[in-house]
Design an enzyme around this catalytic site. Structure first.
Site, PDB file in Angstrom:
ATOM      1  N   ARG A  18       0.834  -1.206   0.000  1.00 49.43           N
ATOM      2  CA  ARG A  18       0.000   0.000   0.000  1.00 49.43           C
ATOM      3  C   ARG A  18       0.869   1.257   0.000  1.00 49.43           C
ATOM      4  NH1 ARG A  18      -2.931   2.831   4.481  1.00 49.43           N
ATOM      5  NH2 ARG A  18      -4.342   4.223   3.371  1.00 49.43           N
ATOM      6  N   PHE A  21       2.290   1.743  -3.458  1.00 50.94           N
ATOM      7  CA  PHE A  21       1.248   2.204  -4.365  1.00 50.94           C
ATOM      8  C   PHE A  21       0.986   3.694  -4.155  1.00 50.94           C
ATOM      9  CE2 PHE A  21      -3.182   3.250  -5.149  1.00 50.94           C
ATOM     10  CZ  PHE A  21      -3.290   2.914  -6.487  1.00 50.94           C
ATOM     11  N   HIS A  22       0.819   4.108  -2.905  1.00 50.99           N
ATOM     12  CA  HIS A  22       0.548   5.515  -2.624  1.00 50.99           C
ATOM     13  C   HIS A  22       1.721   6.393  -3.037  1.00 50.99           C
ATOM     14  CE1 HIS A  22      -3.326   5.768  -0.375  1.00 50.99           C
ATOM     15  NE2 HIS A  22      -3.136   4.463  -0.363  1.00 50.99           N
ATOM     16  N   ASP A  23       2.926   5.915  -2.886  1.00 49.56           N
ATOM     17  CA  ASP A  23       4.101   6.679  -3.314  1.00 49.56           C
ATOM     18  C   ASP A  23       4.100   6.841  -4.831  1.00 49.56           C
ATOM     19  OD1 ASP A  23       6.649   7.848  -3.605  1.00 49.56           O
ATOM     20  OD2 ASP A  23       7.596   5.888  -3.692  1.00 49.56           O
ATOM     21  N   HIS A  50      -3.955   8.871   2.767  1.00 47.71           N
ATOM     22  CA  HIS A  50      -2.798   8.063   3.174  1.00 47.71           C
ATOM     23  C   HIS A  50      -2.928   7.618   4.630  1.00 47.71           C
ATOM     24  CE1 HIS A  50      -0.206  10.276  -0.069  1.00 47.71           C
ATOM     25  NE2 HIS A  50      -1.223   9.628  -0.577  1.00 47.71           N
TER      26      HIS A  50
END
Length: 83
Positions: A18, A21-23, A50
Site C-alpha cells: 500500500r 502504491f501511494h508513493d 494516506h
C-alpha cells in the site's frame, strides 16, 4: 529485525505494498512535457487518503532505516530503502 508471526508478516507485506502504491500514484510531475507520477519515496502523511500509513508501516521502516547499527541512512536513499 524483529521476529514476526505469520499474520503480522502478512500485514506488514500488505502495508508495504500500500505504501509503494501511494508513493508511485502521488501527484503528477512534469517529465519532459508529460505529466507522470513517480516513485520517489515521498509521501504526504497529512493527506487523509494516506491514513494509517505512518503508524502502520512508515514508522517501522524509519526505525530500521535510521538504526545506527546498520547506518542504512548513510548507505542509500530512503526511496531505495523502502523499495
Amino acid at each position: 529485525i524483529e521476529r514476526f508471526n505469520l499474520q503480522t508478516f502478512h500485514d506488514l507485506i500488505a502495508k508495504t505494498v500500500r505504501l509503494i502504491f501511494h508513493d508511485c500514484m502521488g501527484p503528477k510531475e512534469n517529465n519532459f512535457g508529460d505529466e507522470v507520477s513517480i516513485c520517489d519515496g515521498c509521501i504526504d502523511l497529512d493527506n487523509p487518503s494516506h491514513g494509517g500509513l505512518e503508524r502502520g508501516i512508515v514508522n517501522r521502516l524509519e526505525e530500521h532505516y535510521n538504526d545506527p547499527e546498520y547506518n542504512w541512512h548513510q548507505r542509500m536513499s530512503r526511496a531505495d530503502f523502502w523499495a
